[in-house]
Design a protein around this motif. Structure first.
Motif, PDB file in Angstrom:
ATOM      1  N   ALA A  45       3.718  -7.724  -6.925  1.00  0.00           N
ATOM      2  CA  ALA A  45       3.873  -6.319  -6.537  1.00  0.00           C
ATOM      3  C   ALA A  45       4.471  -6.137  -5.148  1.00  0.00           C
ATOM      4  O   ALA A  45       4.479  -5.014  -4.643  1.00  0.00           O
ATOM      5  CB  ALA A  45       2.516  -5.607  -6.600  1.00  0.00           C
ATOM      6  N   ASN A  46       5.010  -7.197  -4.539  1.00  0.00           N
ATOM      7  CA  ASN A  46       5.378  -7.070  -3.125  1.00  0.00           C
ATOM      8  C   ASN A  46       6.691  -7.722  -2.719  1.00  0.00           C
ATOM      9  O   ASN A  46       6.907  -7.989  -1.536  1.00  0.00           O
ATOM     10  CB  ASN A  46       4.233  -7.614  -2.259  1.00  0.00           C
ATOM     11  CG  ASN A  46       3.026  -6.703  -2.298  1.00  0.00           C
ATOM     12  OD1 ASN A  46       3.058  -5.610  -1.746  1.00  0.00           O
ATOM     13  ND2 ASN A  46       1.968  -7.146  -2.969  1.00  0.00           N
ATOM     14  N   ARG A  47       7.599  -7.920  -3.658  1.00  0.00           N
ATOM     15  CA  ARG A  47       8.920  -8.409  -3.253  1.00  0.00           C
ATOM     16  C   ARG A  47       9.683  -7.283  -2.549  1.00  0.00           C
ATOM     17  O   ARG A  47       9.343  -6.113  -2.623  1.00  0.00           O
ATOM     18  CB  ARG A  47       9.699  -8.908  -4.472  1.00  0.00           C
ATOM     19  CG  ARG A  47      10.112  -7.821  -5.432  1.00  0.00           C
ATOM     20  CD  ARG A  47      11.059  -8.314  -6.515  1.00  0.00           C
ATOM     21  NE  ARG A  47      11.323  -7.241  -7.463  1.00  0.00           N
ATOM     22  CZ  ARG A  47      10.729  -7.114  -8.650  1.00  0.00           C
ATOM     23  NH1 ARG A  47       9.825  -8.007  -9.036  1.00  0.00           N
ATOM     24  NH2 ARG A  47      11.017  -6.087  -9.436  1.00  0.00           N
ATOM     25  N   ASN A  48      10.754  -7.669  -1.882  1.00  0.00           N
ATOM     26  CA  ASN A  48      11.637  -6.726  -1.181  1.00  0.00           C
ATOM     27  C   ASN A  48      10.881  -5.844  -0.181  1.00  0.00           C
ATOM     28  O   ASN A  48      11.130  -4.640  -0.066  1.00  0.00           O
ATOM     29  CB  ASN A  48      12.415  -5.858  -2.175  1.00  0.00           C
ATOM     30  CG  ASN A  48      13.623  -6.595  -2.748  1.00  0.00           C
ATOM     31  OD1 ASN A  48      14.132  -7.536  -2.132  1.00  0.00           O
ATOM     32  ND2 ASN A  48      14.079  -6.183  -3.918  1.00  0.00           N
ATOM     33  N   LYS A  49       9.935  -6.471   0.543  1.00  0.00           N
ATOM     34  CA  LYS A  49       9.164  -5.767   1.569  1.00  0.00           C
ATOM     35  C   LYS A  49       9.060  -6.620   2.827  1.00  0.00           C
ATOM     36  O   LYS A  49       9.233  -7.841   2.789  1.00  0.00           O
ATOM     37  CB  LYS A  49       7.745  -5.452   1.071  1.00  0.00           C
ATOM     38  CG  LYS A  49       7.675  -4.565  -0.151  1.00  0.00           C
ATOM     39  CD  LYS A  49       6.228  -4.283  -0.526  1.00  0.00           C
ATOM     40  CE  LYS A  49       6.124  -3.512  -1.819  1.00  0.00           C
ATOM     41  NZ  LYS A  49       4.733  -3.196  -2.186  1.00  0.00           N
ATOM     42  N   LYS A  50       8.737  -5.955   3.915  1.00  0.00           N
ATOM     43  CA  LYS A  50       8.391  -6.608   5.167  1.00  0.00           C
ATOM     44  C   LYS A  50       6.923  -6.314   5.470  1.00  0.00           C
ATOM     45  O   LYS A  50       6.355  -5.378   4.912  1.00  0.00           O
ATOM     46  CB  LYS A  50       9.307  -6.118   6.292  1.00  0.00           C
ATOM     47  CG  LYS A  50      10.778  -6.385   6.023  1.00  0.00           C
ATOM     48  CD  LYS A  50      11.677  -5.681   7.014  1.00  0.00           C
ATOM     49  CE  LYS A  50      13.153  -5.896   6.685  1.00  0.00           C
ATOM     50  NZ  LYS A  50      14.048  -5.136   7.591  1.00  0.00           N
ATOM     51  N   SER A  51       6.310  -7.091   6.342  1.00  0.00           N
ATOM     52  CA  SER A  51       4.896  -6.928   6.638  1.00  0.00           C
ATOM     53  C   SER A  51       4.660  -6.884   8.142  1.00  0.00           C
ATOM     54  O   SER A  51       5.137  -7.757   8.870  1.00  0.00           O
ATOM     55  CB  SER A  51       4.087  -8.084   6.026  1.00  0.00           C
ATOM     56  OG  SER A  51       2.729  -8.018   6.432  1.00  0.00           O
ATOM     57  N   ILE A  52       3.917  -5.846   8.576  1.00  0.00           N
ATOM     58  CA  ILE A  52       3.527  -5.753   9.984  1.00  0.00           C
ATOM     59  C   ILE A  52       2.028  -5.485  10.068  1.00  0.00           C
ATOM     60  O   ILE A  52       1.408  -5.034   9.092  1.00  0.00           O
ATOM     61  CB  ILE A  52       4.296  -4.645  10.740  1.00  0.00           C
ATOM     62  CG1 ILE A  52       3.891  -3.260  10.221  1.00  0.00           C
ATOM     63  CG2 ILE A  52       5.797  -4.856  10.613  1.00  0.00           C
ATOM     64  CD1 ILE A  52       4.494  -2.114  11.040  1.00  0.00           C
ATOM     65  N   LEU A  53       1.462  -5.750  11.233  1.00  0.00           N
ATOM     66  CA  LEU A  53       0.038  -5.546  11.451  1.00  0.00           C
ATOM     67  C   LEU A  53      -0.190  -4.435  12.469  1.00  0.00           C
ATOM     68  O   LEU A  53       0.352  -4.472  13.570  1.00  0.00           O
ATOM     69  CB  LEU A  53      -0.620  -6.833  11.951  1.00  0.00           C
ATOM     70  CG  LEU A  53      -0.542  -8.048  11.032  1.00  0.00           C
ATOM     71  CD1 LEU A  53      -1.234  -9.241  11.684  1.00  0.00           C
ATOM     72  CD2 LEU A  53      -1.162  -7.743   9.675  1.00  0.00           C
ATOM     73  N   LEU A  54      -0.986  -3.435  12.075  1.00  0.00           N
ATOM     74  CA  LEU A  54      -1.418  -2.371  12.982  1.00  0.00           C
ATOM     75  C   LEU A  54      -2.840  -1.978  12.621  1.00  0.00           C
ATOM     76  O   LEU A  54      -3.165  -1.827  11.435  1.00  0.00           O
ATOM     77  CB  LEU A  54      -0.506  -1.138  12.869  1.00  0.00           C
ATOM     78  CG  LEU A  54       0.902  -1.229  13.448  1.00  0.00           C
ATOM     79  CD1 LEU A  54       1.698   0.019  13.083  1.00  0.00           C
ATOM     80  CD2 LEU A  54       0.872  -1.422  14.962  1.00  0.00           C
ATOM     81  N   ASP A  55      -3.674  -1.807  13.619  1.00  0.00           N
ATOM     82  CA  ASP A  55      -5.035  -1.325  13.407  1.00  0.00           C
ATOM     83  C   ASP A  55      -5.010   0.199  13.567  1.00  0.00           C
ATOM     84  O   ASP A  55      -4.978   0.713  14.686  1.00  0.00           O
ATOM     85  CB  ASP A  55      -5.982  -1.959  14.425  1.00  0.00           C
ATOM     86  CG  ASP A  55      -7.423  -1.518  14.226  1.00  0.00           C
ATOM     87  OD1 ASP A  55      -7.675  -0.650  13.362  1.00  0.00           O
ATOM     88  OD2 ASP A  55      -8.291  -2.032  14.948  1.00  0.00           O
TER      89      ASP A  55
END
Length: 379
Positions: free
Chosen positions: A61-71
């Motif tokens: 369910a998560n191809r063609n995405k980028k990932s970042i971290l924010l609280d």
């Protein structure tokens, strides 16, 4: 040029329904940025089996995405998120009703920052009604929608579908709703809020079952592999395994009687039209069972194809994914990730002449792209 190039999506969602929807937006060219809490927000990362150390459920369910971290509970991170909202087109979340409002990140707040923002919230039961604040998982939705009550053998228990169908259908409405909102924004210059409920989607997908009740007070029941309204329309055992037969029209029934060597059934008072066949379905099935069992599946498929009658093998997952038609349609793809290797997947089924769907990014590891978007990336 792909249709959603220059569209940015901030994806706050997890599990399947909303993430699968944002994945499709990514397939269409949108820049999709997954925003997760430090340590991870998506429980599917811990659901096996695994490939290269990554959950295969998460991978689907998560191809063609980028990932970042924010609280998002931290004021500084929340401000960073709002900065991203100013430069984005779409926000998708599946927080429980009220959670984003408590964090100061509901649609009213997002709209104040960016009047053109389109915000799609996916929940089990929607933002209104007596169950608005309750969690809703796919099997619960299948149960409450009535879907389970019409699935399974007549003398068996109510049964869920073998894939998360409420989630899957909802992912499609994520895309439909967002595309419609983007088109409307072209005319108005304003964004809008989309309130999407898994229960709403699954109830709306009851199709002929709901129509039969609403218009004829007919309550459908479990029929196994039979059809509520048509016969013969079910799985029969051939000499070497099960095959689905769908004799869906009177014209197909006439050809079917010729194909099985029973032309007299066309004038038999028990079977001469569909209403009579349904009324005498047990007798029809009893007579058909030994006829079907006398030939192999390949023999029957050849006969059905010759007479233009729908039918197909009951395939295992292995057989389904490796069958010649799937291979011919080039439906299985592969993306390489530098950290965990190749990821095989079923491609987006849209096959436009010039849509230009591309598969550029393997599902990201947690926080993989934080350095591109976050001032002080979290570890």
């Amino acid at each position: 040029m792909r249709p959603l190039e220059n569209i940015r999506v901030l994806d706050l969602s997890r599990v399947y329904a909303a993430p699968a929807g944002t994945m499709m937006l990514g397939d269409l060219g949108a820049e999709v940025i997954r925003v997760e809490q430090p340590g991870g927000s998506d429980s599917t990362r811990g659901w096996g089996p695994y490939a290269g150390g990554q959950s295969t459920y998460y991978l689907c369910a998560n191809r063609n995405k980028k990932s970042i971290l924010l609280d998002l509970k931290d004021e500084a991170d929340r401000e960073e998120f709002l900065e991203l909202v100013r430069e984005s087109d779409i926000v998708v979340d599946n927080f429980k009703t009220g959670d984003l409002k408590r964090m100061g990140l509901d649609y009213a707040q997002l709209k104040a920052v960016n009047p053109q923002i389109i915000h799609c919230s996916v929940t089990g039961f929607g933002q209104t009604g007596p169950l608005a604040f309750e969690p809703g998982f796919d099997p619960v939705i299948q149960a409450m929608s009535g879907l389970m009550d019409v699935t399974g053998e007549p003398d068996g228990v109510a049964t869920k579908v073998g894939v998360p169908t409420a989630d899957i259908l909802t992912s499609h409405f994520v895309v439909i709703g967002i595309l419609a909102a983007l088109r409307q924004r072209d005319f108005t210059g304003e964004g809008q809020y989309i309130d999407l409920s898994l229960l709403d989607v699954q109830v709306s997908s009851l199709a002929n079952v709901s129509s039969a009740y609403l218009n004829a007070d007919f309550v459908s029941k479990r029929l196994g592999n039979r059809h509520n309204n048509v016969a013969p329309y079910q799985v029969f055992d051939c000499a070497d395994g099960p095959l689905m037969f769908c004799v869906g029209t009177e014209g197909q029934y006439k050809k079917f009687c010729q194909a099985i060597g029973r032309p007299e059934w066309l004038t038999d008072e028990r079977f001469s039209d569909n209403a009579k066949r349904k009324a005498n379905e047990d007798e029809l099935v009893r007579l058909l069972t030994p006829i079907i069992a006398a030939k192999t599946r390949d023999e029957w498929i050849a006969i059905l194809q010759e007479h233009k009658i729908p039918g197909g093998r009951v395939n295992s997952i292995t057989e389904a994914l490796e069958q010649p038609q799937v291979v011919a349609r080039d439906l299985i793809g592969e993306i390489e990730h530098p950290a965990y290797g190749p990821v095989r997947f079923v491609k987006n089924p849209l096959q436009h002449s010039s849509l230009g769907i591309e598969y550029e990014l393997a599902p990201p590891v947690l926080g993989e792209h934080s350095h591109l978007y976050v001032k002080q990336p979290k570890g």
